[in-house]
Design an enzyme around this catalytic site. Structure first.
Site, PDB file in Angstrom:
ATOM      1  CE  LYS A   1      -4.259  -2.033   1.490  1.00 36.79           C
ATOM      2  NZ  LYS A   1      -3.839  -3.454   1.518  1.00 36.79           N
TER       3      LYS A   1
HETATM    4  C1  PLP Z   1      -4.458  -4.485   0.821  1.00 35.34           C
HETATM    5  C2  PLP Z   1      -3.667  -5.731   0.679  1.00 35.34           C
HETATM    6  C3  PLP Z   1      -4.009  -6.734  -0.262  1.00 35.34           C
HETATM    7  C4  PLP Z   1      -5.246  -6.667  -1.129  1.00 35.34           C
HETATM    8  O1  PLP Z   1      -5.216  -5.656  -2.109  1.00 35.34           O
HETATM    9  P1  PLP Z   1      -6.580  -5.087  -2.723  1.00 35.34           P
HETATM   10  O2  PLP Z   1      -6.175  -3.935  -3.554  1.00 35.34           O
HETATM   11  O3  PLP Z   1      -7.433  -4.701  -1.547  1.00 35.34           O
HETATM   12  O4  PLP Z   1      -7.189  -6.202  -3.513  1.00 35.34           O
HETATM   13  C5  PLP Z   1      -3.175  -7.836  -0.356  1.00 35.34           C
HETATM   14  N1  PLP Z   1      -2.091  -7.986   0.438  1.00 35.34           N
HETATM   15  C6  PLP Z   1      -1.738  -7.051   1.354  1.00 35.34           C
HETATM   16  C7  PLP Z   1      -0.540  -7.276   2.211  1.00 35.34           C
HETATM   17  C8  PLP Z   1      -2.503  -5.886   1.502  1.00 35.34           C
HETATM   18  O5  PLP Z   1      -2.146  -4.980   2.436  1.00 35.34           O
END
Ligand code: PLP
Length: 469
Positions: free
Chosen positions: A110
Site C-alpha cells: 500500500k
Molecule cells: C491491501 C492488501 C491486499 C489486497 O489488495 P486489494 O487492492 O485490496 O485487492 C493484499 N495484500 C496485502 C498485504 C494488503 O495490504
C-alpha cells in the site's frame, strides 16, 4: 483527461478534482473517460526507463492538470522513501517471477500508492491554500501506510482509529511510534467494525464533514489505482528484456479489488496480448473468486484468516470493473449496485465469457497457505508472507507452459511473523526498521467506541483553514 462517475450522476471533472473528491458525489466511483492505448513502438521505447521515469510516462497520460515538472518531482519524492533503487525488484524462482512490492516505509504494497497520494494531497492543498483532516479506520495495514504517507505534512492532520489490542504488536507499533504533530492514533475499545461504523457515520454528518474538511484515504481514490498501474507495465518490460515471449500472466492476492483492477487497466492500455490473464487469488473470503469462476457475486460472512488484509467481502473497487462489464453504461451499473445493496448478491453468469477473457481465479485455504510458505522455503530458501502465499498457491495451479507468471508479493513476511513461524519453524528476519520499533517513543489515545467522543477529539485537534468570514 476527464474523469466520470460509474453511475453517471456528475459532470466530467479533472484529475485533481477527482483526487480531492475520492468517492464520486453520486455514490459511484471515478474513472478516466477513456483508457489511453500504448502501442508497441512506445512500449519498446520505454525499455530502459527507470521506475520513476516510467511512472511519469504512464501517469502523465492520465493527468493533464499538473505541470510536468511538478509531477516528476512528486513521483521522485514518493519513491525516494523506498529502500531499494528499483522500487519494485523482481526475484526469480522456479519459473515464477516474484515482484516485491514491500520496499516502502511500512513494508506492504500500500506504500506504493499512499506515498504518492500523500505527496499529491500536500501539493494540491498548497496550490489551493486548503487544509485536510484525514479520518480512517484500520484493521492494521492501511492505517500505517496512510500515516507514513502524510506524516509531517503542513496542511494535513490524520486521525486513524484501530481496535485496541486487536492489531498485531508490529502493526500497532508501526502506527503509534509516528509521533509527528499531525498524526493522531486512536485505539478504540471495540472491533474494527465498530471503528469503521464510527468513521462512516462521521462522514455522513455533512455539516461536520465540510466544517472540518474531512478527507478519506481508502482504496477507492483513483490516484491509488493509477500509481499501481505502473508496476504492471514495469514488470512486463523487465521480463521481456530477459525472456522472449508473447504474453504474461499476473497472480494477484486480492481483497478490495484495487490492485488487480490496476492490472486490468494496464491490460487495456498495453498492446493486445501483452498481459494474457490476471489470476485473482483469494483466501477463504472468496466472493471474488466465485464471481470469476461462476458469476456468483454474493456476500457471505467474513472469516478471519492469516491474510487479514484480504478478509473482505464486498470489494470496494468492484464497481469499477462492473462498469466495464456492463458496456460502460452508467444506468446499468447504478441499477446493479442498487440491487446488490438491497439483496447482497448479483448473478453475473451471463457475462462469464467476457470475465474469463481477463481473469482466472482460485482460493487458498489456511492449510494451503501454510504448506505453500513451508514448501517454497524448503525449495528456494525464500520466505513468503501469507498474502503472497495465497497468490503463489493459486498461480501454481494455473501456470501455463510458455507463459511467464509474475506473482505480486504484497507484504514483507516479518509483518506476519506468527504464521510464518508456524510454516517454517522459525521467525522471519526482521528488517532493521521493524526491529527498532519496540524501543521507540509512542503516542496513542485510548477511547471508548463512542462517536460523540471521537468527534469531540477531532474538533479539538483538527487543522483549520483560513475561513473567509
Ligand atoms: C491491501 C492488501 C491486499 C489486497 O489488495 P486489494 O487492492 O485490496 O485487492 C493484499 N495484500 C496485502 C498485504 C494488503 O495490504
Amino acid at each position: 483527461m476527464q474523469y466520470i462517475s460509474t453511475r453517471g450522476g456528475i459532470p466530467a471533472i479533472s484529475f485533481t478534482k477527482a483526487v480531492m473528491m475520492g468517492l464520486a458525489e453520486d455514490g459511484g466511483l471515478l474513472l478516466p473517460r477513456t483508457v489511453p492505448r500504448i502501442d508497441t513502438e512506445t512500449l519498446n521505447a520505454w525499455q530502459d526507463l527507470s521506475y520513476t521515469e516510467l511512472a511519469f510516462e504512464i501517469m502523465s497520460r492520465f493527468i493533464d492538470d499538473i505541470p510536468a515538472s511538478d509531477l516528476r518531482k512528486l513521483i521522485n519524492r514518493s519513491y525516494a522513501s523506498f529502500d531499494c533503487k528499483e522500487v519494485v525488484p523482481l526475484i526469480h524462482h522456479d519459473n515464477l517471477h516474484i515482484m516485491e512490492l514491500f520496499h516502502g516505509p511500512t513494508f506492504a504494497f500500500k506504500d506504493i500508492a499512499l506515498q504518492f497520494l500523500g505527496n499529491l494531497f500536500e501539493y494540491l492543498l498548497e496550490r489551493d491554500q486548503g487544509v485536510m483532516n484525514i479520518l480512517g479506520a484500520t484493521s492494521g495495514d492501511t492505517g500505517s501506510a496512510a500515516i507514513y504517507g502524510v506524516r509531517g505534512k503542513e496542511r494535513i492532520n490524520i486521525f486513524i482509529l484501530h481496535p485496541h489490542l486487536r492489531v498485531s504488536p508490529i502493526q500497532e507499533q508501526q502506527m503509534t511510534t509516528v509521533t509527528d504533530d499531525n498524526v493522531f492514533n486512536i485505539a478504540i475499545r471495540g472491533t474494527f467494525d465498530d471503528g469503521q461504523a464510527i468513521v462512516k457515520s462521521i462522514f455522513n454528518d455533512i455539516d461536520f464533514k465540510s466544517r472540518f474538511h474531512l478527507g478519506a484515504i481508502n482504496s477507492i481514490n483513483w490516484a491509488r489505482i493509477l500509481a499501481q498501474v505502473v508496476y504492471y507495465v514495469h514488470s512486463c518490460l523487465h521480463v521481456s528484456r530477459h525472456e522472449s515471449h508473447k504474453a504474461l500472466d499476473f497472480a494477484v492476492p486480492t481483497g478490495n479489488f484495487g490492485d488487480i483492477f490496476a492490472g486490468f487497466i494496464a491490460k487495456r492500455m498495453l498492446p493486445c496480448g501483452t498481459i494474457h490473464k490476471l489470476i485473482l487469488a483469494t483466501n477463504s473470503n472468496d466472493i471474488l473468486s466465485r464471481f470469476v469462476t461462476n458469476g456468483d457475486y454474493s456476500l457471505r460472512q467474513v472469516t478471519p484468516t492469516s491474510s487479514p488484509s484480504m478478509d473482505i467481502q464486498a470489494a470496494s473497487n468492484f464497481e469499477r470493473y462492473l462498469y466495464y462489464l456492463l458496456d460502460q453504461e452508467p444506468d446499468r451499473t447504478r441499477e446493479a449496485m442498487e440491487q446488490f445493496g438491497k439483496t447482497g448478491k448479483l448473478d453475473l453468469s451471463p457475462y462469464l465469457d467476457q470475465i474469463r477473457r481477463d481473469f482466472i481465479a482460485g482460493t487458498a485455504t489456511e492449510k494451503n497457505v501454510l504448506q505453500t510458505i513451508g514448501t517454497f522455503y524448503q525449495q528456494h530458501g525464500y520466505v513468503l508472507d501469507p498474502h503472497t502465499a495465497v497468490g503463489i498457491f493459486v498461480a501454481q495451479a494455473h501456470r501455463k507452459e510458455g507463459v511467464p507468471m509474475i506473482c505480486l508479493a504484497t507484504a514483507h513476511p516479518a509483518k506476519f511473523g506468527e504464521t510464518v513461524h508456524a510454516a517454517i519453524g522459525r521467525d522471519p528476519e526482521l528488517p532493521k526498521a521493524l526491529g527498532d520499533l519496540a524501543g521507540r517513543k509512542s503516542r496513542c489515545e485510548l477511547m471508548s467506541a463512542d462517536r460523540g467522543l471521537i468527534q469531540d477529539f477531532i474538533s479539538s485537534h483538527a487543522r483549520h483553514g483560513q475561513d473567509p468570514s
